[in-house]
Design a protein around this motif. Structure first.
Motif, PDB file in Angstrom:
ATOM      1  N   PHE A  24      51.021  32.422 -48.024  1.00 36.83           N
ATOM      2  CA  PHE A  24      51.649  33.696 -47.383  1.00 36.83           C
ATOM      3  C   PHE A  24      52.451  33.208 -46.478  1.00 36.83           C
ATOM      4  O   PHE A  24      52.785  34.289 -45.801  1.00 36.83           O
ATOM      5  N   GLY A  25      52.976  32.085 -46.286  1.00 34.20           N
ATOM      6  CA  GLY A  25      53.907  31.754 -45.272  1.00 34.20           C
ATOM      7  C   GLY A  25      53.279  30.989 -44.194  1.00 34.20           C
ATOM      8  O   GLY A  25      54.035  30.463 -43.027  1.00 34.20           O
ATOM      9  N   GLY A  26      51.965  30.677 -44.149  1.00 36.27           N
ATOM     10  CA  GLY A  26      51.352  29.863 -42.732  1.00 36.27           C
ATOM     11  C   GLY A  26      51.360  30.407 -41.561  1.00 36.27           C
ATOM     12  O   GLY A  26      50.836  29.778 -40.781  1.00 36.27           O
ATOM     13  N   VAL A  27      51.402  31.817 -41.414  1.00 34.25           N
ATOM     14  CA  VAL A  27      51.219  32.494 -40.114  1.00 34.25           C
ATOM     15  C   VAL A  27      49.611  32.799 -40.125  1.00 34.25           C
ATOM     16  O   VAL A  27      49.172  33.606 -40.930  1.00 34.25           O
ATOM     17  N   PRO A  28      48.942  32.125 -39.280  1.00 36.70           N
ATOM     18  CA  PRO A  28      47.550  32.425 -39.248  1.00 36.70           C
ATOM     19  C   PRO A  28      47.010  33.721 -38.797  1.00 36.70           C
ATOM     20  O   PRO A  28      47.794  34.382 -37.838  1.00 36.70           O
ATOM     21  N   GLU A  29      46.276  34.556 -39.237  1.00 36.99           N
ATOM     22  CA  GLU A  29      45.763  35.748 -38.744  1.00 36.99           C
ATOM     23  C   GLU A  29      44.818  35.705 -37.481  1.00 36.99           C
ATOM     24  O   GLU A  29      44.455  34.611 -37.137  1.00 36.99           O
ATOM     25  N   SER A  30      44.872  37.025 -36.922  1.00 43.04           N
ATOM     26  CA  SER A  30      43.894  36.782 -35.767  1.00 43.04           C
ATOM     27  C   SER A  30      42.364  36.493 -36.124  1.00 43.04           C
ATOM     28  O   SER A  30      42.000  36.699 -37.032  1.00 43.04           O
ATOM     29  N   PRO A  31      41.645  36.000 -35.253  1.00 43.48           N
ATOM     30  CA  PRO A  31      40.349  35.589 -35.504  1.00 43.48           C
ATOM     31  C   PRO A  31      39.443  36.953 -35.669  1.00 43.48           C
ATOM     32  O   PRO A  31      38.753  36.844 -36.634  1.00 43.48           O
ATOM     33  N   ALA A  32      39.827  38.182 -35.435  1.00 48.47           N
ATOM     34  CA  ALA A  32      39.240  39.435 -35.851  1.00 48.47           C
ATOM     35  C   ALA A  32      39.560  39.815 -37.365  1.00 48.47           C
ATOM     36  O   ALA A  32      38.595  40.138 -38.060  1.00 48.47           O
ATOM     37  N   GLU A  33      40.744  39.625 -37.590  1.00 53.79           N
ATOM     38  CA  GLU A  33      41.220  39.896 -39.006  1.00 53.79           C
ATOM     39  C   GLU A  33      40.441  38.968 -40.027  1.00 53.79           C
ATOM     40  O   GLU A  33      39.927  39.098 -41.124  1.00 53.79           O
ATOM     41  N   ARG A  34      40.457  37.638 -39.650  1.00 52.34           N
ATOM     42  CA  ARG A  34      39.917  36.527 -40.164  1.00 52.34           C
ATOM     43  C   ARG A  34      38.297  36.832 -40.319  1.00 52.34           C
ATOM     44  O   ARG A  34      37.955  36.654 -41.703  1.00 52.34           O
ATOM     45  N   GLU A  35      37.663  37.278 -39.463  1.00 52.35           N
ATOM     46  CA  GLU A  35      36.452  37.664 -39.580  1.00 52.35           C
ATOM     47  C   GLU A  35      35.860  38.779 -40.290  1.00 52.35           C
ATOM     48  O   GLU A  35      34.928  38.822 -40.982  1.00 52.35           O
ATOM     49  N   LEU A  36      36.696  39.671 -40.312  1.00 50.30           N
ATOM     50  CA  LEU A  36      36.630  41.001 -41.444  1.00 50.30           C
ATOM     51  C   LEU A  36      36.602  40.383 -42.780  1.00 50.30           C
ATOM     52  O   LEU A  36      35.872  40.908 -43.572  1.00 50.30           O
ATOM     53  N   CYS A  37      37.487  39.773 -43.004  1.00 51.47           N
ATOM     54  CA  CYS A  37      38.129  39.480 -44.451  1.00 51.47           C
ATOM     55  C   CYS A  37      36.762  38.496 -44.843  1.00 51.47           C
ATOM     56  O   CYS A  37      36.496  38.681 -46.084  1.00 51.47           O
ATOM     57  N   LYS A  38      36.297  37.575 -44.151  1.00 50.08           N
ATOM     58  CA  LYS A  38      35.010  36.695 -44.465  1.00 50.08           C
ATOM     59  C   LYS A  38      33.972  37.583 -44.830  1.00 50.08           C
ATOM     60  O   LYS A  38      33.325  37.315 -45.912  1.00 50.08           O
ATOM     61  N   ALA A  39      33.644  38.619 -44.042  1.00 42.66           N
ATOM     62  CA  ALA A  39      32.432  39.342 -44.119  1.00 42.66           C
ATOM     63  C   ALA A  39      32.722  40.168 -45.403  1.00 42.66           C
ATOM     64  O   ALA A  39      31.797  40.570 -45.964  1.00 42.66           O
ATOM     65  N   LEU A  40      33.910  40.884 -45.713  1.00 43.58           N
ATOM     66  CA  LEU A  40      34.225  41.487 -46.989  1.00 43.58           C
ATOM     67  C   LEU A  40      34.193  40.794 -48.116  1.00 43.58           C
ATOM     68  O   LEU A  40      34.409  41.256 -49.439  1.00 43.58           O
ATOM     69  N   THR A  41      34.602  39.490 -48.030  1.00 45.96           N
ATOM     70  CA  THR A  41      34.793  38.568 -49.366  1.00 45.96           C
ATOM     71  C   THR A  41      33.476  38.558 -49.994  1.00 45.96           C
ATOM     72  O   THR A  41      32.357  38.140 -49.632  1.00 45.96           O
ATOM     73  N   ASP A  42      33.566  38.570 -51.500  1.00 50.38           N
ATOM     74  CA  ASP A  42      32.523  38.497 -52.322  1.00 50.38           C
ATOM     75  C   ASP A  42      32.708  37.099 -52.846  1.00 50.38           C
ATOM     76  O   ASP A  42      33.628  36.989 -53.911  1.00 50.38           O
ATOM     77  N   THR A  43      32.032  36.079 -52.373  1.00 46.29           N
ATOM     78  CA  THR A  43      32.069  34.639 -52.891  1.00 46.29           C
ATOM     79  C   THR A  43      31.933  34.728 -54.377  1.00 46.29           C
ATOM     80  O   THR A  43      32.505  33.857 -54.892  1.00 46.29           O
ATOM     81  N   ASP A  44      31.155  35.455 -54.984  1.00 43.46           N
ATOM     82  CA  ASP A  44      30.875  35.473 -56.576  1.00 43.46           C
ATOM     83  C   ASP A  44      32.274  35.864 -57.191  1.00 43.46           C
ATOM     84  O   ASP A  44      32.254  35.389 -58.345  1.00 43.46           O
ATOM     85  N   ARG A  45      32.973  36.469 -56.770  1.00 44.05           N
ATOM     86  CA  ARG A  45      34.240  36.789 -57.481  1.00 44.05           C
ATOM     87  C   ARG A  45      35.632  36.046 -56.681  1.00 44.05           C
ATOM     88  O   ARG A  45      36.649  36.654 -57.233  1.00 44.05           O
ATOM     89  N   ALA A  46      35.419  35.029 -55.983  1.00 42.78           N
ATOM     90  CA  ALA A  46      36.377  34.267 -55.200  1.00 42.78           C
ATOM     91  C   ALA A  46      36.733  33.088 -56.174  1.00 42.78           C
ATOM     92  O   ALA A  46      35.829  32.220 -56.390  1.00 42.78           O
ATOM     93  N   LEU A  47      37.732  33.052 -56.577  1.00 41.30           N
ATOM     94  CA  LEU A  47      38.106  31.743 -57.529  1.00 41.30           C
ATOM     95  C   LEU A  47      39.099  30.847 -56.874  1.00 41.30           C
ATOM     96  O   LEU A  47      39.908  31.595 -56.117  1.00 41.30           O
ATOM     97  N   GLY A  48      38.730  29.574 -57.056  1.00 44.20           N
ATOM     98  CA  GLY A  48      39.650  28.669 -56.398  1.00 44.20           C
ATOM     99  C   GLY A  48      40.134  27.623 -57.505  1.00 44.20           C
ATOM    100  O   GLY A  48      39.427  27.343 -58.337  1.00 44.20           O
ATOM    101  N   VAL A  49      41.209  27.132 -57.532  1.00 42.91           N
ATOM    102  CA  VAL A  49      41.857  25.729 -58.160  1.00 42.91           C
ATOM    103  C   VAL A  49      41.844  24.802 -57.405  1.00 42.91           C
ATOM    104  O   VAL A  49      42.520  24.936 -56.232  1.00 42.91           O
ATOM    105  N   TRP A  50      41.243  23.658 -57.725  1.00 41.91           N
ATOM    106  CA  TRP A  50      41.110  22.686 -56.623  1.00 41.91           C
ATOM    107  C   TRP A  50      41.763  21.446 -57.458  1.00 41.91           C
ATOM    108  O   TRP A  50      41.810  21.214 -58.447  1.00 41.91           O
TER     109      TRP A  50
END
Length: 411
Positions: A24-50
């Protein structure tokens, strides 16, 4: 090149999210935004392509409960975190992610998938249709006045710390969810989203402020969250009020909050970037031309389990129609379906061999699903085809809603 798609491990979240920020452009989010997103993420539904030990593609989903016409709250997958690294474009990664994700959503029993699109041209080919718009308003308060309904003066307004007012604001929000399609019933943790207030998010504005509207007995019946952006030139103040949230349980509370925002000292403009397209403020202003408005697509809807989705919502008029649905990406939805709904709104949707009355793709069905986009308007664009005279009007009236669908926040 060997690529692997899989559900991420909890300890891979940071690598996964670093990839998403890059996509999404490489601009890092603030620590607060990142922390909330991590808390809300359901890793069981998070897909990654490696690709080796690097993440080059991602897609996630939140387990939402979404309001639909008639007031029912329906399970829906809130699709999020979709991105492909710029080094790996045009290799089918996005299509593979969408294929796996929709299969998983179907297996999990959610009849709907919804998303907000960074690029709305992308998702139509996967069956998502624009179902709700957001209205951005910018009002010149030096030239515009409000006509408020009787009883507005009986509302008491009180400035409160946004966190201390959170419980009261959430009660107001929760009371509104079933009355307007498209609103998510907030799950635990999501109440923190409107309170995010990192300096990087303020764009030169003040810290987040909150005003609550109370009846004489002290009951909170509305609230507004906003920032004030001070600005000066040689003529004096050019301040702006930036409204992030405004919810109210009745017309007088809504009017009292808007009047307050119009009257903040040293400000001459009120901006609200995400309002319903039928926001009552449009009927309160004295000069609509000085309330500059702009529409933007907001919520995109995809029917994953077509009969379950159509039976989950109510209908505004009786209907008995056979629809031929095209859905190449989710072929289990394709074919002819008979939708029958009575005057009370209860519906039944079953496969049929009867001749079709209407023909459309699942994308158009998603657009009409929340009641804000009419089938007649889609037909005028050549996207819905009437095969039985009168069927289009019958179905369009049944699908249409009394209030515009609205997504009050991003995800």
């Amino acid at each position: 090149m060997t690529l692997e798609m899989r559900v991420i491990q909890t300890d891979e979240w940071d690598v996964w999210y670093d990839h998403l920020e890059l996509a999404f452009g490489g601009v890092p989010e603030s620590p607060a935004e990142r922390e909330l997103c991590k808390a809300l993420t359901d890793t069981d539904r998070a897909l990654g392509v490696w690709d080796g030990d690097g993440c080059v593609g991602s897609a996630g989903a939140f387990s939402f409960r979404l309001s639909v016409p008639g007031g029912a709250i329906v399970p829906a997958a809130g699709v999020t975190a979709v991105g492909v690294s710029p080094t790996h474009r045009r290799r089918g990664i996005l299509t593979s992610l969408m294929r796996r994700q929709l299969d998983d959503i179907r297996a999990g029993g959610e009849p709907l998938a919804v998303l907000t699109a960074s690029d709305p041209a992308i998702y139509g080919r996967f069956g998502y249709g624009t179902a709700a718009y957001a209205l951005a308003v910018e009002i010149d308060t030096t030239r515009v006045r409000l006509s408020v309904p009787p009883g507005t003066d009986g509302i008491r307004l009180r400035l409160v710390d946004p966190r201390k007012a959170l419980a009261d604001c959430e009660r107001v929000y929760a009371a509104l969810v079933s009355s307007r399609p498209g609103m998510p019933a907030r799950q635990p943790g999501w109440e923190e989203l409107p309170l995010l207030d990192a300096p990087s998010m303020r764009e030169g504005g003040s810290p987040l402020k909150c005003v609550v509207a109370e009846r004489e007995d002290g009951e909170v019946v509305g609230y507004a969250r906003y920032r004030v952006k001070a600005d000066w030139d040689l003529t004096g103040s050019e301040g702006k009020v930036e409204v992030s949230d405004l919810d109210a349980l009745d017309p007088v509370a809504s009017a009292a909050l808007w009047r307050y925002l119009f009257s903040i000292d040293l400000t001459w403009t009120v901006r609200a970037p995400r309002r319903p397209v039928d926001d009552p403020v449009l009927h309160l202003v004295s000069d609509i031309r000085r309330a500059r408005t702009r529409l933007r697509d907001s919520l995109h809807v995809r029917l994953v389990d077509l009969p379950a989705a159509l039976e989950a919502r109510a209908y505004g008029a009786p209907v008995d129609v056979v629809v031929a649905v095209e859905d190449a990406f989710c072929p289990w939805n394709e074919g002819r379906w008979r939708l029958v709904a009575d005057a009370g709104g209860a519906a039944r949707c079953t496969r049929t061999a009867e001749p079709a009355d209407l023909e459309l793709s699942v994308r158009e069905l998603g657009s009409a699903y929340l009641g804000g986009i009419t089938l007649t308007s889609l037909a005028a664009a050549g996207l819905v085809r009437e095969l039985r005279p009168g069927a289009l009007t019958e179905a369009s009236r049944a699908f249409a809603g009394d209030v515009a669908p609205w997504l009050p926040h991003s995800f």
